[in-house]
Design an enzyme around this catalytic site. Structure first.
Site: not given
Ligand SMILES: Nc1ncnc2c1ncn2[C@@H]1O[C@H](COP(=O)(O)OP(=O)(O)OP(=O)(O)O)[C@@H](O)[C@H]1O
Ligand SMILES: Cc1ncc(CO)c(N)n1
Length: 283
Positions: A180, A211, A213-216
């Site tokens: 990502k 942002t 929880g975007t990854g989840c």
């Molecule tokens: N500012 C943004 N604008 C558009 N898309 C975004 C933005 N930030 C993240 N994304 C998208 O959101 C999705 C999750 O990516 P991200 O890299 O934020 O995950 P993460 O770091 O694992 O998230 P988390 O905050 O849950 O740990 C990907 O598809 C990424 O391209």
């Molecule tokens: C429990 C949990 N899983 C994943 C993330 C990553 O966003 C978080 N902040 N908390």
């Protein structure tokens, strides 16, 4: 309305977020929005909100096992997602079930650090994840930092993301890898490699701090689509659209990195000013 609707059950195995933006709470909201039946096994209870983590309570491995048995002995999911799994003992317990059901699509979100910077996985667990869990993954979804830690290399360009995705598949045995690009570049390019094809999924970079929880949300949407029978490419494409709208239509909640909006996807045709009224919890 058909009251006997048959839906796909889907399981998340992850930690919690009482403020509702990440972890199991984000997964279940995403499952609901993608029209699958959400189930959840809790690994760790986390005291956290949009500003960070204040405490973590890890559940005993035997109790994680009991939760898994309760689910699998009754409702076998059509797909599984894992998020926060803090220790290698917990991972071993989860892997036993993944091996018992080798055909089930498995989305491995290798959660290591929260958006706030708090550490969510013990360092010793990383080796187990890379050397044991990856080979069973249908799709692994690291952000750039997580991919760097898993592969012990730096990733600073899209080409480096491609090489890293190839290593996760060709060397460590994941069926597919999406790296990502949420934290790199002017647009957000995620790189998907499925052993044959390299695909770039690009969206505009939305200027926001919300942002959490975007990854989840992204990984949960992939899981829901795989459960419904979509291909890996289709599932990842749909998840990218879903998470982009969840980020675009931010909810204006919290004092830190606000949560994403799981309604965003279906509300995109509604004018923004109407949404602001609908989501102002004070009226
Ligand atoms: N500012 C943004 N604008 C558009 N898309 C975004 C933005 N930030 C993240 N994304 C998208 O959101 C999705 C999750 O990516 P991200 O890299 O934020 O995950 P993460 O770091 O694992 O998230 P988390 O905050 O849950 O740990 C990907 O598809 C990424 O391209
Ligand atoms: C429990 C949990 N899983 C994943 C993330 C990553 O966003 C978080 N902040 N908390």
């Amino acid at each position: 309305m058909n009251t006997n609707a048959k839906v796909c059950p889907v399981l998340t195995i992850a930690g919690t977020d009482p403020s509702g933006g990440a972890g199991i709470q984000a997964d279940l909201k995403t499952f609901q929005e993608r029209y699958v039946y959400g189930m959840s096994v809790v690994t760790s209870v986390v005291a956290q909100n949009t500003t960070g983590v204040t405490a973590v309570h890890h559940l005993p491995v035997t109790f994680i096992d009991q939760q898994l048995e309760a689910v699998f002995s009754d409702i076998v999911p059509y797909a599984i997602k894992t998020g926060m799994i803090a220790s290698k003992e917990m991972m071993a317990s989860v892997l036993r079930y993944l091996k018992r059901f080798p055909e089930l699509p498995f989305v491995l979100d290798p959660v290591m650090v929260a958006t706030s910077g708090d550490v969510l996985m013990e360092e010793h667990a990383r080796d187990f994840l890379v050397n044991q869990l990856l080979a069973r993954a249908t799709v692994v979804t690291p952000n750039i930092k997580e991919a760097e830690l898993m592969l012990d290399q730096t990733i600073e360009t899209t080409t480096a993301m491609e090489k890293a995705a190839e290593r996760l598949v060709d060397v460590y045995g994941a069926k597919a890898a999406v790296i990502k690009g949420g934290h790199l570049g002017e647009t957000c390019i995620d790189v998907l490699y499925d052993g044959k094809m390299m695909t770039h999924l690009e969206s505009e970079r939305i200027d926001t701090e919300a942002t959490h929880g975007t990854g989840c949300t992204f990984a949960a949407a992939i899981t829901a689509e795989l459960a419904k029978g979509k291909t890996i490419l289709e599932a990842v494409q749909l998840a990218k659209l879903f998470v982009t709208d969840a980020i675009r239509y931010q909810l204006l909640l919290g004092k830190g990195h606000g949560p994403t909006n799981h309604w965003g996807y279906r509300l995109k045709s509604v004018p923004l000013d109407v949404q602001e009224v609908s989501f102002d919890g004070n009226d």
